[in-house]
Design an enzyme around this catalytic site. Structure first.
Site, PDB file in Angstrom:
ATOM      1  N   ASP A   1       0.832  -1.198   0.000  1.00  0.00           N
ATOM      2  CA  ASP A   1       0.000   0.000   0.000  1.00  0.00           C
ATOM      3  C   ASP A   1       0.874   1.260   0.000  1.00  0.00           C
ATOM      4  O   ASP A   1       1.870   1.344   0.713  1.00  0.00           O
ATOM      5  CB  ASP A   1      -0.889  -0.017   1.251  1.00  0.00           C
ATOM      6  CG  ASP A   1      -1.866   1.126   1.304  1.00  0.00           C
ATOM      7  OD1 ASP A   1      -2.709   1.230   0.395  1.00  0.00           O
ATOM      8  OD2 ASP A   1      -1.781   1.931   2.254  1.00  0.00           O
TER       9      ASP A   1
ATOM     10  N   GLU B   1       1.625  -0.434  -5.016  1.00  0.00           N
ATOM     11  CA  GLU B   1       0.637   0.597  -5.286  1.00  0.00           C
ATOM     12  C   GLU B   1       1.392   1.924  -5.213  1.00  0.00           C
ATOM     13  O   GLU B   1       1.612   2.464  -4.134  1.00  0.00           O
ATOM     14  CB  GLU B   1      -0.507   0.586  -4.262  1.00  0.00           C
ATOM     15  CG  GLU B   1      -1.570   1.628  -4.599  1.00  0.00           C
ATOM     16  CD  GLU B   1      -2.322   2.169  -3.394  1.00  0.00           C
ATOM     17  OE1 GLU B   1      -3.484   2.574  -3.551  1.00  0.00           O
ATOM     18  OE2 GLU B   1      -1.751   2.223  -2.289  1.00  0.00           O
TER      19      GLU B   1
END
Length: 566
Positions: free
Chosen positions: A226, A288
């Site tokens: 993330d 990401e």
């Protein structure tokens, strides 16, 4: 005729050669599961790990390589689990570690890898490490694991810099020190309940290496990382006048954002890659990373770093053939330079589902990342036609593909979700100015005539489902040969059998600018984004985006087709 054009080698412009490498992740199809909305087996209205395990056989029918699980760790759930309080446990709302182990075992039985979400930029303010930092005071090793700074101005009552949170408002919160006096400020690029780690601290590195090994030892196939571009902040934390999310804007190129894309971040991923490479089974790291331009994003997937990174330029492409062609070509050329696969994605848990996105025909004046009841509503018929066309085109591309749960059912966003049900912190931090992402996170419909459309036998659903989803339930679509579900099953099966993920790409010329046309091996894929029908090349029609997409050898507008060339 196009058949004569195809006889001329100049009609094909090679962009990407076929891959001789055969690691699974180079051509993978990875299915994102948002656990709280996938399937609820214990009847509390929230999806759980047992619900995922129960449906792995169903997912195997899509011929996927892996599932990626959004966070299921122990958490106060202020940001749907991205506020982690314990990285090495399962939140009770999702089950137990034993449930996770059972999921891994069942997934392996279906030859499906399990990739888990890792959130290394920040944790929950309830995490024991942050609580220890609050208690230890300024200058302590505990506080050094986070980004604490003294304030500016008289009495230190002004934040250390002008950075803004992704969710709205300042990116700094002032604490009260253990002695009761107003104290330091801590950085949180997201919600105030999500303090950022200080990756200049060796203790943070050691903690996350421990976390990686904990899950690798339990058999995970890798990690989706993330906000993978945000871990290191520029020394001195200088002010920034650009966008909070670091995307480029006039006068503020994203490459200069002081909270994103700093060079030191790559040493972290090199060390993680070594850890993953020490395990068997070809475990993977996927970033990401919201980085532009696309050529800069390839820094994350050099040979000794990440295996994959999300392609946000592709995710956000407009319904405009020249723009889409540019994204595809620039992506393939850039990633080929570092020997990495390109990935393709149309929906995820942070954006409006592509059925709704492609159905928007009017300008949206209200800023935000959702569609509400007061907004002009998408044209669903147009949206589903374009979404199916975009999906078929995407599944023919070489590289890796990410699917978001429910897109195989053609689900739109819940665009009329009442505000009282919204839970996204973006909605609350902006007092409703930004609606947030709840509309794309609504629990899935499994059975048309069951309570909560089969999501939960007890009839509960943590977000309400739209009534019109009844006809989109999986059991209904199984019986309809022309359903979106069966389009996905057909296209994914062909993608595997034809080895398109390891294939090549050459542009097929001779079409107007409104048509995207490429050849992968001996398969021509075309998407008509214009207003006039166009002829297909000669060959065998093996797939089209919907019944009636092709008429008398012509591809109709807002449709796609695959043709096996003569």
């Amino acid at each position: 005729m196009l058949s004569s054009v195809l006889d001329d080698s100049s009609a094909l412009t090679l962009v990407h050669p076929s891959s001789g490498d055969r690691e699974w992740w180079r051509s993978s199809v990875i299915y994102q599961i948002y656990p709280r909305s996938f399937r609820d087996l214990n009847g509390d209205g929230v999806g759980d790990l047992q619900g995922i395990t129960a449906e792995l056989a169903t997912l195997a029918e899509l011929d996927i390589d892996a599932v990626w699980l959004s966070p299921f760790y122990r958490s106060p759930q202020k940001d749907a689990g991205y506020d982690v309080a314990d990285y090495c446990s399962v939140d009770p709302i999702f089950g137990t570690l034993e449930d996770f182990d059972a999921l891994i075992t069942e997934a392996s039985r279906h030859h499906i890898r399990v990739i888990v979400d890792l959130v290394p930029n920040h944790c929950s303010d309830a995490h024991p490490l942050f609580q220890a930092a609050l208690a230890a005071g300024p200058g302590s090793p505990e506080r050094d694991m986070f980004i604490f700074r003294d304030g500016t101005g008289e009495n230190g009552d002004t934040p250390p810099n002008n950075w803004q949170s992704h969710f709205g408002g300042p990116a700094w919160t002032r604490i009260t020190e253990p002695d009761g006096t107003p104290g330091q400020w801590y950085l949180h690029l997201f919600d105030s309940s999500q303090p950022d780690f200080n990756w200049d601290s060796p203790a943070v590195h050691a903690e996350f290496e421990r976390i990686l090994r904990f899950w690798l030892d339990r058999g995970v196939g890798g990690f989706r990382v993330d906000v993978a571009h945000a871990l290191i902040k520029k020394t001195g934390l200088p002010d920034w006048g650009g966008r909070a999310d670091g995307s480029s804007s006039e006068g503020y190129p994203g490459s200069e954002a002081p909270m994103f894309g700093q060079p030191g971040i790559h040493d972290i991923y090199r060390s993680w890659r070594k850890i993953l490479d020490s395990y068997d089974g070809d475990r993977v790291l996927c970033a990401e990373a919201t980085i532009d331009p696309i050529e800069r994003l390839t820094d994350w997937v050099r040979a000794d770093e990440m295996h994959q990174t999300f392609n946000f330029a592709y995710l956000h492409h407009p319904w405009h053939a020249p723009a889409l062609r540019h994204v595809i070509e620039s992506s393939l050329r850039a990633f080929d330079q570092v020997g990495a696969p390109t990935t393709w994605v149309l929906s995820n848990h942070d954006v409006v589902r592509h059925v709704s996105r492609f159905g928007i025909t009017t300008h949206q004046d209200r800023p935000g990342d959702g569609i509400g009841a007061a907004d002009p509503q998408p044209d669903h018929g147009l949206g589903i036609s374009r979404a199916r066309a975009a999906t078929l085109l995407m599944l023919g591309l070489p590289g890796g593909v990410y699917l978001y749960q429910g897109e195989e059912l053609g689900l739109p966003d819940h665009t009329r979700l009442p505000d009282e049900f919204r839970q996204d912190p973006t909605f609350h931090r902006t007092a409703g100015e930004r609606l947030g992402r709840d509309g794309c996170r609504v629990p899935l419909p499994w059975t048309s005539e069951a309570p909560a459309l089969g999501f939960s036998a007890a009839g509960g659903s943590w977000l309400p489902q739209p009534e019109e989803w009844q006809h989109l339930a999986r059991d209904v679509q199984r019986q309809d040969r022309d359903s979106t579900l069966n389009l996905y099953r057909t296209a994914l099966d062909l993608r595997r059998k034809l080895d398109l993920g390891n294939g090549s790409l050459a542009w097929l010329t001779g079409y107007p600018d409104s048509v995207l046309a490429y050849v992968n091996g001996n398969i021509a894929a075309l998407m008509n984004m214009g207003s006039d029908a166009v002829p297909l090349p000669q060959g065998e029609l093996i797939a089209c985006s919907r019944n009636g997409a092709v008429y008398d050898g012509f591809l109709l507008p807002d449709n796609s087709a695959w043709v096996r060339l003569d």
